[in-house]
Scaffold this motif. Structure first.
Motif, mmCIF file in Angstrom:
data_model
loop_
_atom_site.group_PDB
_atom_site.id
_atom_site.type_symbol
_atom_site.label_atom_id
_atom_site.label_comp_id
_atom_site.label_asym_id
_atom_site.label_seq_id
_atom_site.Cartn_x
_atom_site.Cartn_y
_atom_site.Cartn_z
ATOM 1 N N ARG A 211 0.811 -1.216 0.000
ATOM 2 C CA ARG A 211 0.000 0.000 0.000
ATOM 3 C C ARG A 211 0.852 1.278 0.000
ATOM 4 O O ARG A 211 0.527 2.261 0.680
ATOM 5 N N ALA A 213 2.160 4.810 -1.094
ATOM 6 C CA ALA A 213 1.219 5.899 -1.375
ATOM 7 C C ALA A 213 1.934 7.220 -1.579
ATOM 8 O O ALA A 213 3.084 7.405 -1.161
ATOM 9 N N TRP A 215 0.809 11.431 -1.222
ATOM 10 C CA TRP A 215 -0.181 12.423 -0.828
ATOM 11 C C TRP A 215 0.211 13.796 -1.358
ATOM 12 O O TRP A 215 1.389 14.167 -1.352
ATOM 13 N N LEU A 222 -3.112 11.062 -3.637
ATOM 14 C CA LEU A 222 -2.964 11.072 -5.094
ATOM 15 C C LEU A 222 -3.042 9.663 -5.673
ATOM 16 O O LEU A 222 -3.667 9.439 -6.714
ATOM 17 N N ALA A 223 -2.390 8.710 -5.009
ATOM 18 C CA ALA A 223 -2.376 7.336 -5.501
ATOM 19 C C ALA A 223 -1.862 6.426 -4.397
ATOM 20 O O ALA A 223 -1.041 6.839 -3.573
ATOM 21 N N VAL A 233 3.919 3.394 -7.798
ATOM 22 C CA VAL A 233 2.918 4.397 -7.436
ATOM 23 C C VAL A 233 3.462 5.737 -7.913
ATOM 24 O O VAL A 233 4.499 6.198 -7.435
ATOM 25 N N ALA A 235 3.218 9.849 -9.226
ATOM 26 C CA ALA A 235 2.594 11.178 -9.186
ATOM 27 C C ALA A 235 3.211 12.015 -10.286
ATOM 28 O O ALA A 235 4.434 12.086 -10.423
ATOM 29 N N GLY A 244 -2.289 11.147 -9.913
ATOM 30 C CA GLY A 244 -1.666 9.894 -9.512
ATOM 31 C C GLY A 244 -2.018 8.730 -10.422
ATOM 32 O O GLY A 244 -3.008 8.768 -11.165
ATOM 33 N N GLN A 245 -1.184 7.698 -10.354
ATOM 34 C CA GLN A 245 -1.376 6.490 -11.165
ATOM 35 C C GLN A 245 -0.685 5.333 -10.471
ATOM 36 O O GLN A 245 0.359 5.518 -9.841
ATOM 37 N N VAL A 246 -1.243 4.139 -10.574
ATOM 38 C CA VAL A 246 -0.613 2.924 -10.043
ATOM 39 C C VAL A 246 -0.394 1.966 -11.205
ATOM 40 O O VAL A 246 -1.308 1.715 -11.996
#
Length: 249
Positions: A211, A213, A215, A222-223, A233, A235, A244-246
């Motif tokens: 997870r 991340a 912010w 954001l993601a 992950v 930005a 954001g994108q994963v």
């Protein structure tokens, strides 16, 4: 303001197998470059796994040739990568938890974890941190895991002019809610984009939460990776707006 893309590399480390972990890091770097990532941050001790009992035997000095493939790839891809490794600044010094900044321009900088987690003093000594560095229009301040549990750490980074606070961590399932809330709070309190790169699988006997991340500076998410496993992950900033994108690997 020029475009900027940064990413957390949520990677899975093989305990003590530095060559295999380097190969996996190189694969992450290639995928990151395909997404135009300019700054890629890996988890705490990503090149060895979080393995305190193995650390003394795996420790390097920052200019060790073992890093050459990563440094050369960073330069070739024009990508700055931050990788985790136990280091000694001199051959007879104590073992530090290092975050090595492998610059897109061929440069090398070292951040060393300042605040040890209880129990880490058996294998490691506290480090001295490291100065923020510039990438594009952003000023990047690094943290390694327990560093961010001290509120003074992100505050001093912001006071030093940082715009991004990037943490390579090992966070277990049990600690995730508390630690992610801290990082999100720092984003809003200090106006920082906050990046957290966590391990994507077990390490050092811990069931890591994954997870990872990022912010935004208002604390908005954001993601985030949905769970464990290898992932980027990302930005991306265009015209002062972050998105954001994963990407699963």
């Amino acid at each position: 303001m020029t475009a900027m893309t940064l990413a957390a590399a949520q990677s899975i480390s093989i305990a003590g197998d530095v060559p295999a972990n380097i190969e996996r890091h190189l694969a992450f770097m290639h995928v990151a470059a395909e997404h135009n990532v300019q700054l890629l941050v890996f988890p705490e001790l990503s090149l060895t796994g979080y393995e305190p009992l193995l650390a003394a035997g795996l420790t390097i000095t920052p200019d060790d040739p073992v890093l050459a493939p990563l440094r050369e790839m960073a330069r070739a891809l024009r990508l700055t990568a931050v990788v985790g490794m136990p280091v000694r600044l001199t051959p007879d010094a104590g073992v530090l938890i290092g975050a090595l900044v492998l610059g897109a321009d061929g440069s090398l900088a070292v951040y060393t974890k300042q605040h040890l987690h209880p129990g880490e003093e058996v294998a490691f000594v506290p480090g001295q941190g490291g100065a923020p560095f510039k990438r594009g229009d952003e000023q990047i301040a690094l943290a390694v895991c327990a560093d961010f549990s001290h509120a003074s750490h992100p505050r001093l980074a912001a006071e030093a002019g940082a715009t991004v606070y990037a943490a390579g961590v090992l966070i277990s399932e049990g600690g995730y809610a508390t630690d992610s809330a801290l990082l999100q709070g720092y984003a809003a309190e200090h106006g920082l984009l906050v990046l957290m790169a966590n391990h994507g699988g077990p390490s050092g006997g811990y069931a890591c939460a994954g997870r990872s991340a990022i912010w935004a500076a208002d604390g908005g998410l954001l993601a985030a990776a949905p769970g464990v496993g290898d992932a980027l992950v990302i930005a991306r900033r265009n015209d002062a707006v972050w998105a954001g994108q994963v990407v699963a690997l």
